[in-house]
Design an enzyme around this catalytic site. Structure first.
Site, PDB file in Angstrom:
ATOM      1  N   ASN A 139       3.469  20.960  17.805  1.00  0.00           N
ATOM      2  CA  ASN A 139       3.030  20.393  16.528  1.00  0.00           C
ATOM      3  C   ASN A 139       2.422  19.025  16.830  1.00  0.00           C
ATOM      4  O   ASN A 139       3.142  18.064  17.066  1.00  0.00           O
ATOM      5  CB  ASN A 139       4.218  20.266  15.565  1.00  0.00           C
ATOM      6  CG  ASN A 139       3.835  19.575  14.262  1.00  0.00           C
ATOM      7  OD1 ASN A 139       2.657  19.450  13.931  1.00  0.00           O
ATOM      8  ND2 ASN A 139       4.832  19.118  13.524  1.00  0.00           N
ATOM      9  N   TRP A 140       1.089  18.968  16.827  1.00  0.00           N
ATOM     10  CA  TRP A 140       0.411  17.718  17.187  1.00  0.00           C
ATOM     11  C   TRP A 140       0.549  16.645  16.116  1.00  0.00           C
ATOM     12  O   TRP A 140       0.244  15.482  16.364  1.00  0.00           O
ATOM     13  CB  TRP A 140      -1.070  17.983  17.437  1.00  0.00           C
ATOM     14  CG  TRP A 140      -1.362  18.786  18.669  1.00  0.00           C
ATOM     15  CD1 TRP A 140      -0.460  19.369  19.515  1.00  0.00           C
ATOM     16  CD2 TRP A 140      -2.656  19.101  19.190  1.00  0.00           C
ATOM     17  NE1 TRP A 140      -1.106  20.023  20.524  1.00  0.00           N
ATOM     18  CE2 TRP A 140      -2.459  19.885  20.355  1.00  0.00           C
ATOM     19  CE3 TRP A 140      -3.954  18.811  18.786  1.00  0.00           C
ATOM     20  CZ2 TRP A 140      -3.525  20.359  21.121  1.00  0.00           C
ATOM     21  CZ3 TRP A 140      -5.010  19.293  19.541  1.00  0.00           C
ATOM     22  CH2 TRP A 140      -4.795  20.053  20.697  1.00  0.00           C
ATOM     23  N   LYS A 141       0.966  17.032  14.917  1.00  0.00           N
ATOM     24  CA  LYS A 141       1.028  16.106  13.788  1.00  0.00           C
ATOM     25  C   LYS A 141      -0.343  15.430  13.621  1.00  0.00           C
ATOM     26  O   LYS A 141      -1.376  16.060  13.875  1.00  0.00           O
ATOM     27  CB  LYS A 141       2.178  15.119  13.953  1.00  0.00           C
ATOM     28  CG  LYS A 141       3.520  15.833  14.152  1.00  0.00           C
ATOM     29  CD  LYS A 141       4.705  14.939  14.031  1.00  0.00           C
ATOM     30  CE  LYS A 141       5.984  15.742  14.196  1.00  0.00           C
ATOM     31  NZ  LYS A 141       7.196  14.925  13.984  1.00  0.00           N
ATOM     32  N   GLU A 158      15.138  22.088  12.235  1.00  0.00           N
ATOM     33  CA  GLU A 158      14.811  20.740  12.685  1.00  0.00           C
ATOM     34  C   GLU A 158      15.748  19.740  12.004  1.00  0.00           C
ATOM     35  O   GLU A 158      15.520  19.351  10.868  1.00  0.00           O
ATOM     36  CB  GLU A 158      13.351  20.407  12.377  1.00  0.00           C
ATOM     37  CG  GLU A 158      12.849  20.837  10.994  1.00  0.00           C
ATOM     38  CD  GLU A 158      11.663  20.020  10.508  1.00  0.00           C
ATOM     39  OE1 GLU A 158      10.944  19.487  11.353  1.00  0.00           O
ATOM     40  OE2 GLU A 158      11.496  19.901   9.286  1.00  0.00           O
ATOM     41  N   SER A 194      13.367  16.589  18.916  1.00  0.00           N
ATOM     42  CA  SER A 194      13.264  15.824  20.161  1.00  0.00           C
ATOM     43  C   SER A 194      13.528  16.680  21.392  1.00  0.00           C
ATOM     44  O   SER A 194      14.262  16.296  22.300  1.00  0.00           O
ATOM     45  CB  SER A 194      14.221  14.624  20.127  1.00  0.00           C
ATOM     46  OG  SER A 194      13.863  13.717  19.117  1.00  0.00           O
ATOM     47  N   GLY A 254      12.007  12.352  16.412  1.00  0.00           N
ATOM     48  CA  GLY A 254      11.375  11.080  16.714  1.00  0.00           C
ATOM     49  C   GLY A 254      12.326   9.910  16.813  1.00  0.00           C
ATOM     50  O   GLY A 254      11.901   8.756  16.840  1.00  0.00           O
ATOM     51  N   HIS A 264       7.838  21.442   6.711  1.00  0.00           N
ATOM     52  CA  HIS A 264       8.263  20.453   7.698  1.00  0.00           C
ATOM     53  C   HIS A 264       8.920  19.282   6.971  1.00  0.00           C
ATOM     54  O   HIS A 264       8.550  18.934   5.855  1.00  0.00           O
ATOM     55  CB  HIS A 264       7.061  19.974   8.520  1.00  0.00           C
ATOM     56  CG  HIS A 264       7.443  19.155   9.710  1.00  0.00           C
ATOM     57  ND1 HIS A 264       7.762  17.816   9.619  1.00  0.00           N
ATOM     58  CD2 HIS A 264       7.576  19.490  11.023  1.00  0.00           C
ATOM     59  CE1 HIS A 264       8.062  17.364  10.827  1.00  0.00           C
ATOM     60  NE2 HIS A 264       7.963  18.361  11.692  1.00  0.00           N
ATOM     61  N   GLY A 299       7.261  18.321  18.997  1.00  0.00           N
ATOM     62  CA  GLY A 299       6.432  17.261  18.458  1.00  0.00           C
ATOM     63  C   GLY A 299       5.757  16.452  19.546  1.00  0.00           C
ATOM     64  O   GLY A 299       4.818  16.891  20.190  1.00  0.00           O
ATOM     65  N   GLY A 300       6.252  15.239  19.772  1.00  0.00           N
ATOM     66  CA  GLY A 300       5.605  14.311  20.685  1.00  0.00           C
ATOM     67  C   GLY A 300       5.359  14.851  22.079  1.00  0.00           C
ATOM     68  O   GLY A 300       4.307  14.583  22.682  1.00  0.00           O
ATOM     69  N   GLU A 302       8.654  16.217   7.197  1.00  0.00           N
ATOM     70  CA  GLU A 302       7.748  15.159   6.778  1.00  0.00           C
ATOM     71  C   GLU A 302       6.998  15.542   5.505  1.00  0.00           C
ATOM     72  O   GLU A 302       6.712  14.695   4.654  1.00  0.00           O
ATOM     73  CB  GLU A 302       6.772  14.842   7.921  1.00  0.00           C
ATOM     74  CG  GLU A 302       7.471  14.158   9.091  1.00  0.00           C
ATOM     75  CD  GLU A 302       6.754  14.291  10.416  1.00  0.00           C
ATOM     76  OE1 GLU A 302       7.318  13.834  11.415  1.00  0.00           O
ATOM     77  OE2 GLU A 302       5.634  14.855  10.448  1.00  0.00           O
TER      78      GLU A 302
END
Length: 246
Positions: free
Chosen positions: A9-11, A164, A208, A170, A93, A229-230, A95
């Site tokens: 997930n590049w966000k 999640e 994470s 994050g 998600h 994610g990251g 967010e």
């Protein structure tokens, strides 16, 4: 056995040069023993599709409208995503739930809209730190998933679920493999009771996940891969995670 699935997930990250470099590295890193996909910002979907076409790598969107078409400025429909060859769309998600006030009902309608166009929704569920500390984890994730199951009825077995824990996204904090497995087992039981297909459906962990903890997480009996994610923005890290899902 359920084949593992790892989704990046590049966000709201990416640029044409950076994307080209990252995707080239993912292609060069093949073969993978797991299914691999990237969910990219909508403006990069066509380029991603062109780059990954002909490979076994898949792509998807980070959200989808609950509406088929109409005066919904800024929204992107499932039909549009399907035209871009999207295999997946993330819905619900944390967010989106937090920053855009998406309710369980809205998430459920988005999942339905995606499925209607042949796009597999990755339905996210998870609790905040306050909810976990209050002993509400099971009630929260079951409520979130239940809304989708009730909306989709007999089609509920076609979704992918992603657990999640919001407190582990994050933040550098990660649920222990045992904590993650416990929630996955709850979700597995709920899916099995609702669809009879719970044993074949994939439940991803998203909190994470990194190259150094992926193998331990993926070794749990009810964790079928990850929503990353990251770490999905760094080719070496993401490839290592994909290989950990062997």
């Amino acid at each position: 056995m359920r084949r593992k699935l790892v989704v990046g997930n590049w966000k709201m990250h990416g640029s044409r040069p950076a994307n080209a470099e990252l995707l080239a590295a993912l292609i060069a890193g093949r073969p993978y023993a797991a299914d691999v996909a990237v969910c990219v910002p909508n403006v990069f979907l066509s380029e991603t599709a062109a780059t990954l076409a002909g490979s076994e790598l898949r792509w998807g969107a980070q959200d989808v409208s609950e509406h088929e078409q109409g005066a919904y400025t800024g929204e992107v429909s499932a039909a549009m995503l399907a035209e871009c060859g999207c295999r997946y769309a993330i819905v619900g998600h944390s967010e989106r739930r937090a920053y855009h006030a998406e309710s369980d009902a809205v998430v459920a309608r988005k999942a339905q809209a995606a499925l209607a166009r042949g796009v597999t929704p990755i339905v996210c569920v998870g609790e905040t730190l306050e909810q976990r500390d209050g002993g509400e984890t099971e009630a929260v994730v079951k409520r979130q998933l239940s809304a989708v199951i009730h909306q989709l009825t007999h089609c509920a077995g076609e979704i992918v679920v992603a657990y999640e824990p919001v407190w582990a996204i994050g933040t550098g904090r990660t649920a222990t493999p045992e904590q993650a497995q416990a929630v996955h087992a709850v979700l597995r039981s709920q899916l099995h009771a609702a669809t009879g297909r719970g044993h074949t459906m994939r439940i991803l962990y998203g909190g994470s996940v990194k190259a150094d903890n992926a193998a331990t997480l993926f070794a749990q009996p009810d964790i079928d891969g990850g929503l990353i994610g990251g770490a999905s923005l760094k080719a070496a890290d993401f490839i290592a995670i994909c290989r950990a899902a062997a």
